[in-house]
Design a protein around this motif. Sequence first.
Motif, PDB file in Angstrom:
ATOM      1  N   UNK A  18      35.530  42.579  49.316  1.00 53.63           N
ATOM      2  CA  UNK A  18      34.379  42.404  50.216  1.00 53.63           C
ATOM      3  C   UNK A  18      34.558  41.152  51.067  1.00 53.63           C
ATOM      4  N   UNK A  19      35.085  40.110  50.470  1.00 45.91           N
ATOM      5  CA  UNK A  19      35.325  38.882  51.243  1.00 45.91           C
ATOM      6  C   UNK A  19      36.359  39.127  52.331  1.00 45.91           C
ATOM      7  N   UNK A  20      37.354  39.929  52.019  1.00 45.64           N
ATOM      8  CA  UNK A  20      38.361  40.256  53.033  1.00 45.64           C
ATOM      9  C   UNK A  20      37.742  41.034  54.196  1.00 45.64           C
ATOM     10  N   UNK A  21      36.773  41.891  53.873  1.00 48.74           N
ATOM     11  CA  UNK A  21      36.079  42.644  54.933  1.00 48.74           C
ATOM     12  C   UNK A  21      35.315  41.680  55.835  1.00 48.74           C
ATOM     13  N   UNK A  22      34.620  40.737  55.233  1.00 47.52           N
ATOM     14  CA  UNK A  22      33.872  39.747  56.029  1.00 47.52           C
ATOM     15  C   UNK A  22      34.840  38.918  56.878  1.00 47.52           C
ATOM     16  N   UNK A  23      35.911  38.502  56.266  1.00 51.74           N
ATOM     17  CA  UNK A  23      36.905  37.685  56.983  1.00 51.74           C
ATOM     18  C   UNK A  23      37.433  38.441  58.202  1.00 51.74           C
ATOM     19  N   UNK A  24      37.779  39.691  58.016  1.00 50.08           N
ATOM     20  CA  UNK A  24      38.344  40.463  59.121  1.00 50.08           C
ATOM     21  C   UNK A  24      37.296  40.758  60.189  1.00 50.08           C
ATOM     22  N   UNK A  25      36.159  41.293  59.759  1.00 46.84           N
ATOM     23  CA  UNK A  25      35.162  41.774  60.716  1.00 46.84           C
ATOM     24  C   UNK A  25      34.638  40.657  61.604  1.00 46.84           C
TER      25      UNK A  25
ATOM     26  N   UNK B 144      27.965  42.656  46.539  1.00 46.50           N
ATOM     27  CA  UNK B 144      28.696  43.670  47.313  1.00 46.50           C
ATOM     28  C   UNK B 144      29.650  44.452  46.416  1.00 46.50           C
ATOM     29  N   UNK B 145      30.301  43.763  45.510  1.00 46.21           N
ATOM     30  CA  UNK B 145      31.203  44.458  44.577  1.00 46.21           C
ATOM     31  C   UNK B 145      30.407  45.406  43.690  1.00 46.21           C
ATOM     32  N   UNK B 146      29.247  44.953  43.269  1.00 46.87           N
ATOM     33  CA  UNK B 146      28.421  45.816  42.415  1.00 46.87           C
ATOM     34  C   UNK B 146      28.019  47.084  43.172  1.00 46.87           C
ATOM     35  N   UNK B 147      27.631  46.886  44.420  1.00 50.44           N
ATOM     36  CA  UNK B 147      27.213  48.055  45.215  1.00 50.44           C
ATOM     37  C   UNK B 147      28.391  49.004  45.469  1.00 50.44           C
ATOM     38  N   UNK B 148      29.532  48.426  45.725  1.00 53.41           N
ATOM     39  CA  UNK B 148      30.704  49.276  45.985  1.00 53.41           C
ATOM     40  C   UNK B 148      31.037  50.104  44.752  1.00 53.41           C
ATOM     41  N   UNK B 149      30.949  49.466  43.598  1.00 47.80           N
ATOM     42  CA  UNK B 149      31.312  50.190  42.378  1.00 47.80           C
ATOM     43  C   UNK B 149      30.197  51.110  41.910  1.00 47.80           C
ATOM     44  N   UNK B 150      29.015  50.890  42.431  1.00 45.32           N
ATOM     45  CA  UNK B 150      27.944  51.851  42.142  1.00 45.32           C
ATOM     46  C   UNK B 150      28.197  53.148  42.912  1.00 45.32           C
TER      47      UNK B 150
ATOM     48  N   UNK C 228      33.984  49.570  50.734  1.00 47.00           N
ATOM     49  CA  UNK C 228      33.849  48.115  50.881  1.00 47.00           C
ATOM     50  C   UNK C 228      33.278  47.749  52.251  1.00 47.00           C
ATOM     51  N   UNK C 229      33.756  48.426  53.282  1.00 51.20           N
ATOM     52  CA  UNK C 229      33.207  48.152  54.622  1.00 51.20           C
ATOM     53  C   UNK C 229      31.739  48.571  54.690  1.00 51.20           C
ATOM     54  N   UNK C 230      31.433  49.726  54.120  1.00 51.66           N
ATOM     55  CA  UNK C 230      30.061  50.233  54.223  1.00 51.66           C
ATOM     56  C   UNK C 230      29.072  49.317  53.512  1.00 51.66           C
ATOM     57  N   UNK C 231      29.350  48.987  52.258  1.00 52.77           N
ATOM     58  CA  UNK C 231      28.367  48.172  51.523  1.00 52.77           C
ATOM     59  C   UNK C 231      28.283  46.769  52.107  1.00 52.77           C
TER      60      UNK C 231
END
Lengths: 426, 224
Positions: free
Chosen positions: A362-369, A388-394, A404-407
């Motif tokens: 998730x941090x990588x997504x923020x860094x890139x976006x 964010x990790x919790x939501x992704x794994x949910x 990862x991008x969506x959540x």
Amino acid sequence: MIGRACTAALMSALALVGCYSGAPLAEGDEGAASTGETSEGGEAGSAAGSTDASGSSSSGDATTEATTEPEVVDPLAELDQFSEAEARAYLATIAPMVVGRLLTEAEAKLISYYGSRGLAGVIEGWIEDKAFAETARMMMQVKLHASGQSDEIDFELPGNLAAHVAAQKLPYARLITADYCVDGAGSKIPCDSGAPYTAGVLTTRAYLRANASRFNLRRARRMLYIFNCQVYPMSSNLQPPLEKESLIAMFQALTPEDQTVEEAKSGFGNGFACYSCHSQFGAHSQLFVRFDQDGNYRPDATGLQDPEDELGRSPGGLFVSHFVDPVAAAQEITQVFGVPVEDLAVAAKVLSEDETFYQCGARNVIEWTFGLSEAEAAKTDPLLLQELARRARARRPEPTFGDLFLVTLTHPAVIDVVLAGQGALP
Amino acid sequence: MTELNRLSLLTTTRGLGRAWALCLTGALIFGGCADDGGTSDGSTSTSTSTSGATTSGGSGEATSEAPDSSTSDGVDGDPGPPPFDLHRDNVRLLPFAIRHNRLSLLLDLPPDDPVFSVLLARRFDLGDYDFSKGINPDLTWTTSRMANWVAAMRPVCGSAPMKARYPEFPLDLAALMGDAYGFTPSPADLEPYEDLLGDAELDEATRYETVCLAVLSQLEFVAL
């Protein structure tokens, strides 16, 4: 230019709205199932789930310290706090970095039709866009410092795998657990290091060559940083240190007085407290002891210092192990996050199953976006990353790039940051 | 009125900072920009926060620092500090591939169309990367990069597809801005171009190119 194509896109996007409810996806609704992938993801998912629930493994930062059950939220309802204008402005800001273009007329209409809840549908649509795979490619090329071609090495292999993983909706973890590489045409091929196992991008010569350094420090450091966002020294709860006596003399030192190796007496590397970092470095760098400086697997590696070469170099273009025992120095056997591993492929699986893996994703997504530097992204609130990790794994036990991008990009706190920078909107 | 002065009129355009506009002028007239403190040529730094970027109003929307909430004490009703900072105090370019893609989409041309030959020839001067050759991405908006961008936009602005889609200004200015930026320009967005468009000293070709270069070099088009 708009007309029929846009109508089709709008219909497609409309059909997607409502998919993102935050609920787990139905069983079998994983890219692997639809692309002929094997079911190995399920196994990893189970293992990952076990660490997620307890939060038992610690990453050394605040991301792993929650002990209470997270509040269940409805991600769509959360978006109601934003106006249509805000949703449009937000999407217009992030679209170039996610799909390389502007917001389309159809996507803007989706917001008009569904209000800010349409934001999730637009991003779901982006994940289906061919351009999203190219985003994954660029993101990982930059993170891994691997692109282009040399006479000997195809530096495109890591990016090819990232694009493949994103396009096929495979688990993000396949970046380091895939047992194949991908060529420029998108076909599966063996990786090029010659190792008897495969660990996705980690066993490409591109990664190994780009990160070659004495004692294999850079290979270990970048692996832990890119995929688990860990720096040395990290929490000893996450990475138990190696026994002092197991290390070569120079890495045992805790003070200048401890240092017995002449070359290290001037504060080699980052200072005198060698043991605090290298007791962990050693465990991870050992995974690379059989890869030479050009990324070729060398089963005959000894891991021992070449007396004729500079510190940290082993004969034959190889690098020195941290282990003092010559038998241990030549092996790939080590421990990662407290788990005994026999080689880099097993280690990569351990890394991908730790809770820090998706937080880091998730941090990588923020860094890139948002075009942040690694140092800037490193300041991201760990509690947000944990959520964010919790939501992704949910959504599914092994989240995809798209998850990862969506959540991440539909989280209100992320949207707030962007809108706050835009001032008042109509 | 000199071309320099005409272009300087654009300084109030949203996202078109004074330093940038002056540099654009320099690039157009002299083929290069006086270095305003930007990162030097050939830099391979991956940092995007060096001091070379234009900062005097050049960042446009979505580029200001986080608001006061960053210093919030977190009392009831206050959101507390933001979970991350966009660090928009300096301009950050979009990755080269994305800028290239936006141009390609704007003109509905394939990415390898000859119109983009200068752009592609200067790709590494414009911040693209090739790690196999040791070239890292550099998304700082330096004076030399601005000049290179303007040079790369000249064949784009002079191309038949551009003139077919946007035959004349001011008639098609709003359409070009709308297609390039993704929003309908307001009168305030168009206002800075009025003097330029009404300048009788300019011949039609120069006017067209100047307007086109200005639109395609704005931060709304090239930056995050």
